[in-house]
Design a protein around this motif. Structure first.
Motif, PDB file in Angstrom:
ATOM      1  N   SER A 162      -1.191   8.782   2.636  1.00 64.69           N
ATOM      2  CA  SER A 162      -1.956   7.794   2.616  1.00 64.69           C
ATOM      3  C   SER A 162      -1.381   6.078   2.331  1.00 64.69           C
ATOM      4  O   SER A 162      -2.258   5.331   2.271  1.00 64.69           O
ATOM      5  CB  SER A 162      -3.083   7.897   1.270  1.00 64.69           C
ATOM      6  OG  SER A 162      -2.402   8.160   0.120  1.00 64.69           O
ATOM      7  N   GLY A 163      -0.169   6.344   2.186  1.00 61.12           N
ATOM      8  CA  GLY A 163       0.294   4.974   2.011  1.00 61.12           C
ATOM      9  C   GLY A 163       1.871   4.761   1.679  1.00 61.12           C
ATOM     10  O   GLY A 163       2.555   6.044   2.188  1.00 61.12           O
ATOM     11  N   GLU A 180       9.544  -2.939 -11.280  1.00 60.87           N
ATOM     12  CA  GLU A 180       8.487  -3.221 -10.763  1.00 60.87           C
ATOM     13  C   GLU A 180       8.096  -2.260  -9.884  1.00 60.87           C
ATOM     14  O   GLU A 180       8.836  -1.580  -9.241  1.00 60.87           O
ATOM     15  CB  GLU A 180       8.763  -4.501 -10.009  1.00 60.87           C
ATOM     16  CG  GLU A 180       7.573  -5.191  -9.191  1.00 60.87           C
ATOM     17  CD  GLU A 180       6.536  -6.123 -10.278  1.00 60.87           C
ATOM     18  OE1 GLU A 180       5.431  -6.057  -9.957  1.00 60.87           O
ATOM     19  OE2 GLU A 180       7.321  -6.649 -11.126  1.00 60.87           O
ATOM     20  N   SER A 181       6.758  -2.090  -9.657  1.00 62.92           N
ATOM     21  CA  SER A 181       6.176  -1.122  -8.691  1.00 62.92           C
ATOM     22  C   SER A 181       4.979  -1.503  -7.894  1.00 62.92           C
ATOM     23  O   SER A 181       4.198  -2.410  -8.121  1.00 62.92           O
ATOM     24  CB  SER A 181       5.848   0.482  -9.464  1.00 62.92           C
ATOM     25  OG  SER A 181       4.621  -0.007 -10.191  1.00 62.92           O
ATOM     26  N   LEU A 182       5.046  -1.152  -6.545  1.00 62.33           N
ATOM     27  CA  LEU A 182       4.002  -1.598  -5.802  1.00 62.33           C
ATOM     28  C   LEU A 182       3.337  -0.277  -5.046  1.00 62.33           C
ATOM     29  O   LEU A 182       4.059   0.721  -4.720  1.00 62.33           O
ATOM     30  CB  LEU A 182       4.551  -2.769  -4.489  1.00 62.33           C
ATOM     31  CG  LEU A 182       5.452  -3.827  -5.339  1.00 62.33           C
ATOM     32  CD1 LEU A 182       5.999  -4.415  -3.930  1.00 62.33           C
ATOM     33  CD2 LEU A 182       4.348  -4.755  -5.971  1.00 62.33           C
ATOM     34  N   GLU A 183       2.181  -0.604  -4.613  1.00 61.23           N
ATOM     35  CA  GLU A 183       1.362   0.679  -3.863  1.00 61.23           C
ATOM     36  C   GLU A 183       0.872  -0.130  -2.708  1.00 61.23           C
ATOM     37  O   GLU A 183       0.417  -1.379  -2.646  1.00 61.23           O
ATOM     38  CB  GLU A 183       0.237   0.964  -4.635  1.00 61.23           C
ATOM     39  CG  GLU A 183       0.900   1.872  -5.988  1.00 61.23           C
ATOM     40  CD  GLU A 183       1.235   3.166  -5.809  1.00 61.23           C
ATOM     41  OE1 GLU A 183       1.217   3.868  -4.509  1.00 61.23           O
ATOM     42  OE2 GLU A 183       2.021   3.731  -6.678  1.00 61.23           O
ATOM     43  N   ALA A 184       0.738   0.660  -1.588  1.00 61.93           N
ATOM     44  CA  ALA A 184       0.411   0.065  -0.310  1.00 61.93           C
ATOM     45  C   ALA A 184      -0.563   1.191   0.400  1.00 61.93           C
ATOM     46  O   ALA A 184       0.161   2.427   0.411  1.00 61.93           O
ATOM     47  CB  ALA A 184       1.030  -0.669   0.678  1.00 61.93           C
ATOM     48  N   GLU A 185      -1.549   1.032   1.053  1.00 64.46           N
ATOM     49  CA  GLU A 185      -2.146   1.965   1.992  1.00 64.46           C
ATOM     50  C   GLU A 185      -1.678   1.918   3.283  1.00 64.46           C
ATOM     51  O   GLU A 185      -1.199   0.770   3.764  1.00 64.46           O
ATOM     52  CB  GLU A 185      -3.739   1.690   1.892  1.00 64.46           C
ATOM     53  CG  GLU A 185      -4.477   2.012   0.368  1.00 64.46           C
ATOM     54  CD  GLU A 185      -5.947   1.709   0.703  1.00 64.46           C
ATOM     55  OE1 GLU A 185      -6.566   1.430   1.610  1.00 64.46           O
ATOM     56  OE2 GLU A 185      -6.484   1.840  -0.586  1.00 64.46           O
ATOM     57  N   LEU A 186      -1.976   2.926   4.023  1.00 63.29           N
ATOM     58  CA  LEU A 186      -1.240   2.935   5.293  1.00 63.29           C
ATOM     59  C   LEU A 186      -2.284   4.032   6.072  1.00 63.29           C
ATOM     60  O   LEU A 186      -2.255   5.284   5.808  1.00 63.29           O
ATOM     61  CB  LEU A 186       0.184   3.510   5.276  1.00 63.29           C
ATOM     62  CG  LEU A 186       0.852   4.025   6.616  1.00 63.29           C
ATOM     63  CD1 LEU A 186       1.118   2.581   7.513  1.00 63.29           C
ATOM     64  CD2 LEU A 186       2.187   4.550   6.663  1.00 63.29           C
ATOM     65  N   SER A 187      -2.855   3.502   7.176  1.00 60.32           N
ATOM     66  CA  SER A 187      -3.811   4.245   7.982  1.00 60.32           C
ATOM     67  C   SER A 187      -2.944   4.527   9.306  1.00 60.32           C
ATOM     68  O   SER A 187      -3.501   5.578  10.077  1.00 60.32           O
ATOM     69  CB  SER A 187      -5.025   3.578   8.198  1.00 60.32           C
ATOM     70  OG  SER A 187      -4.853   2.301   8.725  1.00 60.32           O
ATOM     71  N   ASP A 188      -2.345   3.616   9.807  1.00 62.46           N
ATOM     72  CA  ASP A 188      -1.600   3.666  11.152  1.00 62.46           C
ATOM     73  C   ASP A 188      -0.313   4.491  10.845  1.00 62.46           C
ATOM     74  O   ASP A 188       0.726   3.859  10.222  1.00 62.46           O
ATOM     75  CB  ASP A 188      -1.400   2.570  11.710  1.00 62.46           C
ATOM     76  CG  ASP A 188      -0.830   2.427  12.995  1.00 62.46           C
ATOM     77  OD1 ASP A 188      -0.069   3.708  13.431  1.00 62.46           O
ATOM     78  OD2 ASP A 188      -0.487   1.477  13.712  1.00 62.46           O
ATOM     79  N   ALA A 230       7.684   1.291   9.654  1.00 62.62           N
ATOM     80  CA  ALA A 230       8.776   0.547   9.251  1.00 62.62           C
ATOM     81  C   ALA A 230       8.379  -1.002   8.942  1.00 62.62           C
ATOM     82  O   ALA A 230       8.747  -1.764   8.150  1.00 62.62           O
ATOM     83  CB  ALA A 230       9.493   0.526  10.698  1.00 62.62           C
ATOM     84  N   ALA A 231       7.126  -1.648   9.376  1.00 60.03           N
ATOM     85  CA  ALA A 231       6.654  -2.584   9.130  1.00 60.03           C
ATOM     86  C   ALA A 231       6.366  -2.624   7.696  1.00 60.03           C
ATOM     87  O   ALA A 231       6.603  -3.808   6.890  1.00 60.03           O
ATOM     88  CB  ALA A 231       5.581  -3.156   9.899  1.00 60.03           C
ATOM     89  N   LEU A 232       5.453  -1.744   7.175  1.00 58.92           N
ATOM     90  CA  LEU A 232       5.028  -1.587   5.760  1.00 58.92           C
ATOM     91  C   LEU A 232       6.313  -1.663   5.039  1.00 58.92           C
ATOM     92  O   LEU A 232       6.216  -2.268   3.845  1.00 58.92           O
ATOM     93  CB  LEU A 232       4.188  -0.485   5.689  1.00 58.92           C
ATOM     94  CG  LEU A 232       3.443  -0.229   4.217  1.00 58.92           C
ATOM     95  CD1 LEU A 232       2.812  -1.424   3.686  1.00 58.92           C
ATOM     96  CD2 LEU A 232       2.879   0.897   4.206  1.00 58.92           C
TER      97      LEU A 232
END
Length: 377
Positions: free
Chosen positions: A80-81, A95-103, A110-112
């Motif tokens: 999911s991300g 530090e921590s980061l979360e990001a969603e990914l549908s593609d 790679a871009a994300l």
């Protein structure tokens, strides 16, 4: 520098802060050799000296520890991300980061990843030393993916899309999780342990004598095709009784729907686990029966991994790991019934399934690779 210096560097990361005499005893070196090698590691910028302490007897001790000047980035991709962390060399997440990914295309992944890395760099107070990237599948350190089933990938070059800028290293996510445990988790207390992961897929890894056992096939989920259930259970490859056909989120959702019990979509792992928790709390008999089958299969998998690896400590991780800690499923009690009375049995360490731990493992792999390259100069 040789392999002994490398082993010493790894042991400092795992045991820090640690004195030279303790290092010498652990690695069976003479005190003089340990002192000489530590001096070389200090000169290479890998470690630094800590504060001086005065023991009850003997001379003051100056412990060594990983350099506080180093910053590592770790990124782990899931269905999911992605989760990214900025970590110091002592394993503390800054530090921590979360990001969603549908593609799930290679270009989108790679871009994300590169965008998350830019965001981490913007938060850092100094340059990032090295980056580790993990995902579920068989992947080379350079980023060539032989197989990543959750993204539908076969024979793709993520590293080429990412850009082969050093120091970036790619790794299977279960192996990264295991190294994170070795250096910053259960491995600080135990030299031998195994991990079992249960979530979107099923995986395992083994640490023996403070070393993660590597295999070119570790990324294809070998334990997922070990039979731990009855012949009525069939995996997607047609094998009967496979662990992956019981212990994965898709399998568990399928089994719940088959008995008419609604659950949340597996695309949101937290919501899915919450819906399973609600089934237990409400006492739904059909749903609880499915979860009992899951718990039995999980215990069999843990016992197989632990006994074949000849370890006494097993870490359970992944999106469904929390189920191993639910009192209602009595996983620890079930495990107690599956060992020989003349051996102590397995001790379970249940992680909460947070992807931060997996990203920290990717950062640990980056640190390990950077140390090796540093010592090769």
């Amino acid at each position: 520098m040789g392999s002994t210096a490398l082993q010493l560097a790894y042991e400092i990361v795992r045991s820090a802060p640690v004195g030279r005499r303790s290092l010498a005893a652990t690695l069976e070196l003479s005190p003089a050799s340990a002192t000489r090698l530590v001096k070389e590691l200090l000169g290479a910028g890998i470690v630094e000296e800590g504060e001086e302490t005065q023991p009850t007897l003997g001379r003051p001790v100056v412990a060594v520890q990983p350099s506080s000047k180093l910053l590592l980035a770790g990124i782990t991709f899931h269905t999911s991300g992605a989760t990214a962390v900025l970590m110091d060399a002592r394993g503390q997440v800054r530090e921590s980061l979360e990001a969603e990914l549908s593609d799930h295309s290679v270009a989108a992944v790679a871009a994300l990843g590169k965008e998350l890395l830019r965001e981490l760099a913007a938060e850092a107070d100094r340059p990032i030393t090295a980056t580790g990237v993990s995902l579920g599948g068989a992947i080379s350190p350079a980023g060539y993916v032989t197989r990543a089933p959750f993204y539908g990938w076969r024979q793709v070059d993520l590293g080429a899309q990412w850009g082969r800028k050093k120091p970036t290293v790619f790794v299977n996510d279960a192996d990264a999780f295991a190294l994170g445990e070795l250096w910053y988790g259960v491995g600080r207390q135990y030299s031998d342990f195994a991990i079992v992961t249960t979530g979107m897929g099923v995986g395992h890894a083994v640490v023996r004598e403070r070393k993660l056992l590597d295999s070119p096939y570790s990324g294809i989920g070998l334990i997922g095709h070990v039979p731990v259930a009855g012949p009525e259970v069939v995996c997607k490859l047609g094998h009967r009784g496979c662990a992956s056909a019981v212990l994965s989120m898709p399998a568990l959702a399928h089994d719940m729907h088959a008995v008419g019990v609604p659950v949340a979509d597996i695309a949101d792992a937290d919501q899915f686990a919450s819906s399973l928790r609600q089934i237990v709390q409400e006492g739904d008999p059909a749903g609880i029966a499915v979860l009992e089958n899951y718990a039995q299969a999980l215990c069999r998998t843990i016992v197989i991994v632990g006994n074949v690896s000849m370890v006494s400590q097993v870490v359970v991780g992944g999106e469904l790991a929390q189920l191993a800690g639910w009192q209602e499923l009595a996983v620890k009690e079930k495990l107690a019934q599956m060992h020989d009375p003349d051996e102590p049995g397995l001790t379970l360490h249940v992680r909460d399934g947070a992807f931060v731990d997996w990203a920290r493992g990717a950062a640990a792999v980056a640190f390990r690779t950077w140390i090796r390259h540093r010592l090769e100069k």
